[in-house]
Scaffold this motif. Structure first.
Motif, PDB file in Angstrom:
ATOM      1  N   UNK A  58       0.113  11.350 -13.140  1.00 30.55           N
ATOM      2  CA  UNK A  58       0.469  10.063 -13.746  1.00 30.55           C
ATOM      3  C   UNK A  58      -0.548   9.001 -13.331  1.00 30.55           C
ATOM      4  N   UNK A  59      -1.220   8.325 -14.260  1.00 34.19           N
ATOM      5  CA  UNK A  59      -2.211   7.292 -13.910  1.00 34.19           C
ATOM      6  C   UNK A  59      -1.528   6.036 -13.325  1.00 34.19           C
ATOM      7  N   UNK A  60      -2.262   5.275 -12.546  1.00 31.01           N
ATOM      8  CA  UNK A  60      -1.755   4.027 -11.928  1.00 31.01           C
ATOM      9  C   UNK A  60      -2.267   2.842 -12.732  1.00 31.01           C
ATOM     10  N   UNK A  61      -1.316   2.009 -13.159  1.00 25.84           N
ATOM     11  CA  UNK A  61      -1.687   0.778 -13.894  1.00 25.84           C
ATOM     12  C   UNK A  61      -1.512  -0.417 -12.956  1.00 25.84           C
ATOM     13  N   UNK A  62      -2.397  -1.392 -13.052  1.00 31.87           N
ATOM     14  CA  UNK A  62      -2.329  -2.563 -12.165  1.00 31.87           C
ATOM     15  C   UNK A  62      -2.389  -3.862 -12.959  1.00 31.87           C
ATOM     16  N   UNK A  63      -1.840  -4.936 -12.338  1.00 29.31           N
ATOM     17  CA  UNK A  63      -1.841  -6.255 -12.990  1.00 29.31           C
ATOM     18  C   UNK A  63      -1.867  -7.322 -11.896  1.00 29.31           C
ATOM     19  N   UNK A  64      -2.639  -8.383 -12.104  1.00 22.64           N
ATOM     20  CA  UNK A  64      -2.734  -9.491 -11.123  1.00 22.64           C
ATOM     21  C   UNK A  64      -1.520 -10.400 -11.231  1.00 22.64           C
ATOM     22  N   UNK A  65      -1.072 -10.868 -10.072  1.00 21.91           N
ATOM     23  CA  UNK A  65       0.087 -11.780 -10.017  1.00 21.91           C
ATOM     24  C   UNK A  65      -0.422 -13.168  -9.629  1.00 21.91           C
ATOM     25  N   UNK A  66      -0.130 -14.162 -10.474  1.00 22.92           N
ATOM     26  CA  UNK A  66      -0.585 -15.546 -10.237  1.00 22.92           C
ATOM     27  C   UNK A  66       0.613 -16.479 -10.102  1.00 22.92           C
ATOM     28  N   UNK A  67       0.400 -17.501  -9.283  1.00 15.86           N
ATOM     29  CA  UNK A  67       1.320 -18.640  -9.258  1.00 15.86           C
ATOM     30  C   UNK A  67       0.489 -19.847  -9.637  1.00 15.86           C
ATOM     31  N   UNK A  68       0.699 -20.266 -10.865  1.00 16.12           N
ATOM     32  CA  UNK A  68      -0.209 -21.291 -11.388  1.00 16.12           C
ATOM     33  C   UNK A  68      -1.556 -20.653 -11.603  1.00 16.12           C
ATOM     34  N   UNK A  69      -2.612 -21.344 -10.915  1.00 17.83           N
ATOM     35  CA  UNK A  69      -3.945 -20.785 -10.997  1.00 17.83           C
ATOM     36  C   UNK A  69      -4.308 -19.983  -9.765  1.00 17.83           C
ATOM     37  N   UNK A  70      -3.330 -19.809  -8.889  1.00 17.50           N
ATOM     38  CA  UNK A  70      -3.606 -19.129  -7.636  1.00 17.50           C
ATOM     39  C   UNK A  70      -3.098 -17.693  -7.706  1.00 17.50           C
ATOM     40  N   UNK A  71      -3.983 -16.726  -7.379  1.00 12.58           N
ATOM     41  CA  UNK A  71      -3.599 -15.314  -7.336  1.00 12.58           C
ATOM     42  C   UNK A  71      -2.951 -15.041  -6.001  1.00 12.58           C
ATOM     43  N   UNK A  72      -1.713 -14.476  -6.111  1.00 12.30           N
ATOM     44  CA  UNK A  72      -1.005 -14.188  -4.866  1.00 12.30           C
ATOM     45  C   UNK A  72      -1.019 -12.691  -4.533  1.00 12.30           C
ATOM     46  N   UNK A  73      -1.461 -11.872  -5.502  1.00 11.60           N
ATOM     47  CA  UNK A  73      -1.502 -10.439  -5.203  1.00 11.60           C
ATOM     48  C   UNK A  73      -1.809  -9.583  -6.433  1.00 11.60           C
ATOM     49  N   UNK A  74      -1.750  -8.283  -6.190  1.00 10.59           N
ATOM     50  CA  UNK A  74      -1.993  -7.292  -7.266  1.00 10.59           C
ATOM     51  C   UNK A  74      -0.793  -6.331  -7.299  1.00 10.59           C
ATOM     52  N   UNK A  75      -0.261  -6.082  -8.493  1.00 13.08           N
ATOM     53  CA  UNK A  75       0.888  -5.180  -8.667  1.00 13.08           C
ATOM     54  C   UNK A  75       0.395  -3.850  -9.260  1.00 13.08           C
ATOM     55  N   UNK A  76       0.718  -2.778  -8.588  1.00 15.26           N
ATOM     56  CA  UNK A  76       0.349  -1.441  -9.054  1.00 15.26           C
ATOM     57  C   UNK A  76       1.617  -0.646  -9.395  1.00 15.26           C
ATOM     58  N   UNK A  77       1.601  -0.004 -10.582  1.00 17.08           N
ATOM     59  CA  UNK A  77       2.772   0.749 -11.065  1.00 17.08           C
ATOM     60  C   UNK A  77       2.322   2.167 -11.481  1.00 17.08           C
ATOM     61  N   UNK A  78       3.075   3.159 -11.023  1.00 22.29           N
ATOM     62  CA  UNK A  78       2.805   4.577 -11.395  1.00 22.29           C
ATOM     63  C   UNK A  78       4.120   5.200 -11.892  1.00 22.29           C
ATOM     64  N   UNK A  79       4.097   5.670 -13.150  1.00 21.61           N
ATOM     65  CA  UNK A  79       5.313   6.266 -13.732  1.00 21.61           C
ATOM     66  C   UNK A  79       5.580   7.664 -13.138  1.00 21.61           C
ATOM     67  N   UNK A  80       6.826   8.112 -13.259  1.00 19.90           N
ATOM     68  CA  UNK A  80       7.211   9.459 -12.789  1.00 19.90           C
ATOM     69  C   UNK A  80       6.807  10.488 -13.859  1.00 19.90           C
ATOM     70  N   UNK A  81       5.986  11.468 -13.459  1.00 21.71           N
ATOM     71  CA  UNK A  81       5.455  12.464 -14.424  1.00 21.71           C
ATOM     72  C   UNK A  81       6.415  13.621 -14.707  1.00 21.71           C
ATOM     73  N   UNK A  82       7.521  13.721 -13.965  1.00 20.57           N
ATOM     74  CA  UNK A  82       8.401  14.891 -14.117  1.00 20.57           C
ATOM     75  C   UNK A  82       9.022  14.982 -15.507  1.00 20.57           C
ATOM     76  N   UNK A  83       9.375  13.846 -16.072  1.00 23.96           N
ATOM     77  CA  UNK A  83      10.002  13.880 -17.405  1.00 23.96           C
ATOM     78  C   UNK A  83       9.006  14.308 -18.473  1.00 23.96           C
ATOM     79  N   UNK A  84       7.744  13.863 -18.265  1.00 22.50           N
ATOM     80  CA  UNK A  84       6.724  14.272 -19.227  1.00 22.50           C
ATOM     81  C   UNK A  84       6.443  15.781 -19.100  1.00 22.50           C
ATOM     82  N   UNK A  85       6.437  16.271 -17.869  1.00 21.83           N
ATOM     83  CA  UNK A  85       6.213  17.699 -17.643  1.00 21.83           C
ATOM     84  C   UNK A  85       7.300  18.534 -18.340  1.00 21.83           C
ATOM     85  N   UNK A  86       8.545  18.083 -18.233  1.00 23.92           N
ATOM     86  CA  UNK A  86       9.650  18.800 -18.898  1.00 23.92           C
ATOM     87  C   UNK A  86       9.476  18.783 -20.406  1.00 23.92           C
ATOM     88  N   UNK A  87       9.075  17.599 -20.916  1.00 27.97           N
ATOM     89  CA  UNK A  87       8.903  17.505 -22.356  1.00 27.97           C
ATOM     90  C   UNK A  87       7.732  18.360 -22.843  1.00 27.97           C
TER      91      UNK A  87
END
Length: 635
Positions: A113-142
């Motif tokens: 499962x690939x990892x997708x990321x997105x920057x988190x801002x408050x106003x114009x200030x970046x407070x962090x980076x969010x990384x999300x990885x989906x569960x591949x088991x359901x795709x494997x079953x399908x």
């Protein structure tokens, strides 16, 4: 390997390669689509969640709450929030829930499962980076379900393709099967014409060429058969009465009296016309009288099996009734005499001037033709001297002939006590002196030590209907205790006419062959009388098919060329025809040449039997007959 199998194998492998290639391409595409779906799902979640996190203005507690809410509501392997310095703010992960796909399948697809990321801002200030990885088991079953469905679909397609391919091959290559059958028939010297011409040009030309070749071979046989009929009509038929003539009797006497159905024991009848004067009676009246007399003799003696009727000369008719006592023919002789007398009267011929005399006697000894005719003339002379229209000479020699009851006792005792011996005769090729076959002869032994050859005891056995029992017993003896010398060789065995005409004989032979043939150490040839083959062709063809099923060849014996048509040889294709040496030596070069052409066109050979001298072997070789049977030895 046949062309059908070769073509089917190549196309099957090609079809399998195509199906596997398509299956791999389809599954690879599905695999790529699944990975793209996992990435897109993770990317969407990362984007939407980062926007939600921006509203918390950096409140860590609020961000944790939102991340947990999203994690619990979806299927994710992990959601990871880090600050700009790559320090973890919050991380939520979960061990995979598992998949229904087997391990071997997972090792094949190896999907991550690939990892997708997105920057988190408050106003114009970046407070962090969010990384999300989906569960591949359901795709494997399908993917596994997709894989199974693809296999089922392509298996059905392949099965349908194989069936379609098989049917198409049968249709397209059906002419080739017929061509193969036709080619095999040519090898077996059978004349099969393929009526249905294939549409495929190559097959059509091949079939037409084979048909032409078969027609030429068949025409050779037909022409040879016609030539034999013509020669026979010229040489052996009396042109006026259309019965056998003196030449036939002279040339075929030895062969006739060695036939299994014609013992030399029987009754001789000689009819002679006296006072025959063409000038007084007229040629036309005499011709009518002789033709009517031949018809009367034929009709009156039709009840006697295997009788021999010959016109010796213009005024004499010779008749031999094998296995028949003279007393049993007296009534018939008087009927013949009365019928001839009526014909004489009907033609307005003076019966005192022109009349018939019949003399008959019993023959119990093996005699030459001249001896037989000399005694018949003597009996006829007595009839004339005593002014009798029918005279039966009953001599003491007739008492030597065994009656039916006596023979029945001899045969039954021999069957019960297995009182039969086998005699092996060599069938040799005079060109190189090698043995080609063994000819098996059966000898019957009586209590007093008397020996009866097959040719001697079979005729009376046929009269009392015990032939099938004799063959049943002798075949059983041969199969259960075969002579050791036969191992690895070929052996012929005679079966009589009387036996073949009985249905139980067919069933007994089938039973014996099923029981013994798999263990038999020698190859077998069944010899059938030439006469029965010609007159009972349908039944003999049935026997031939049964013999062929057990790997047994068929041959003909007692051949004396008496049949008017030899088309039965084409149906039977015997491995050889066997006749008496005297018959073949008495034939003209032209007759033998025609006979050899006839037999060679169907793949048969000629064997001469009863050859007892080197001189006879030499004479046969000069006539082109090289296979001979001589004297044998008891075993």
């Amino acid at each position: 390997m046949t062309l059908f199998r070769q073509t089917a194998t190549v196309l099957t492998l090609l079809m399998i390669a195509i199906v596997i290639t398509v299956l791999v391409l389809n599954f690879t595409s599905a695999n790529k689509a699944a990975e793209d779906e996992l990435y897109q799902d993770a990317k969407n979640t990362a984007t939407s969640l980062s926007l939600s996190l921006a509203s918390t203005e950096g409140d860590t507690t609020m961000m944790k709450t939102m991340i947990e809410a999203n994690f619990d509501s979806g299927r994710y392997q992990q959601i990871h929030l880090i600050d700009v310095d790559s320090n973890t703010i919050y991380k939520q992960s979960l061990i995979s829930a598992g998949t229904t796909a087997p391990a071997w399948f997972l090792s094949l697809i190896n999907i991550e499962a690939p990892v997708a990321s997105s920057n988190v801002f408050t106003g114009w200030k970046q407070i962090g980076i969010l990384k999300v990885q989906s569960d591949s088991s359901r795709v494997q079953s399908r993917l596994y379900e997709i894989f199974k469905n693809l296999l089922i679909s392509f298996a059905f397609i392949m099965a349908f393709g194989f069936v379609t391919l098989y049917v198409l091959f049968l249709i397209v290559l059906q002419p080739l099967g017929k061509i193969r059958e036709q080619a095999e028939s040519i090898i077996n010297n059978e004349f099969i014409i393929q009526e249905k011409i294939p549409r495929t040009s190559e097959f059509r030309e091949l079939v037409m060429a084979i048909n032409q070749m078969v027609l030429r071979l068949k025409n050779i046989f037909i022409e040879a058969n016609r030539e034999m009929q013509r020669q026979k009509a010229l040489a052996y038929l009396d042109p006026m009465t259309q019965i056998k003539n003196r030449k036939f009797l002279i040339e075929n006497f030895a062969g006739y009296f060695t036939k299994e159905t014609n013992s030399y024991e029987g009754t001789v009848l000689l009819l002679e016309f006296n006072g025959v004067d063409v000038l007084q009676i007229g040629y036309k009246a005499l011709q009518t009288l002789f033709v009517k007399t031949a018809a009367i003799l034929t009709q009156k003696t039709s009840v006697f099996e295997n009788s021999l009727l010959v016109r010796l000369n213009e005024t004499e008719f010779f008749l031999f009734l094998p296995g028949i006592l003279g007393e049993d023919t007296l009534e018939t002789a008087y009927e013949i005499s009365d019928a001839v007398e009526k014909e004489i009267a009907a033609l307005n011929i003076d019966k005192k001037q022109t009349y018939s005399v019949i003399g008959l006697y019993e023959n119990s000894n093996k005699s030459t033709l001249s001896e037989l005719l000399m005694r018949a003339d003597s009996v006829l002379a007595v009839a004339k001297f005593e002014y009798k229209s029918v005279y039966f000479n009953q001599s003491d020699s007739s008492s030597k002939i065994l009656g039916k009851d006596a023979w029945r006792g001899v045969i039954n005792r021999a069957i019960e006590e297995s009182a039969f011996e086998f005699k092996l005769l060599d069938v040799r090729d005079s060109r190189n002196g090698t043995r080609r076959y063994y000819a098996l002869d059966v000898v019957l032994k009586t209590e007093d030590g008397t020996s009866y050859s097959y040719d001697h005891f079979i005729p009376p056995t046929a009269q009392i209907g015990l032939c099938s029992r004799i063959h049943h017993k002798t075949i059983q003896m041969l199969f259960e205790n075969p002579p050791s010398v036969l191992k690895g060789n070929t052996c012929s065995f005679k079966v009589s006419m009387n036996s073949l005409e009985q249905q139980e004989m067919y069933e007994e032979l089938v039973s014996f062959f099923e029981k013994y043939m798999t263990h038999l150490t020698f190859k077998m040839i069944i010899e059938i009388p030439d006469r029965v083959a010609a007159k009972n062709l349908t039944k003999i063809v049935q026997y031939k098919k049964m013999f062929n099923g057990f790997g047994i060849d068929i041959a003909l014996y007692d051949f004396i060329g008496e049949n008017e048509d030899h088309n039965y040889l084409e149906k039977l294709h015997p491995v050889y025809i066997k006749g008496d040496v005297d018959y073949f030596l008495s034939q003209s070069d032209q007759s033998l040449s025609t006979l050899k052409l006839l037999t060679e066109s169907i793949g048969s050979t000629i064997i001469a039997s009863n050859v007892t001298s080197d001189a006879a072997v030499q004479k046969l070789s000069e006539k082109g007959i090289f296979l001979t049977v001589g004297e044998g030895q008891s075993i």
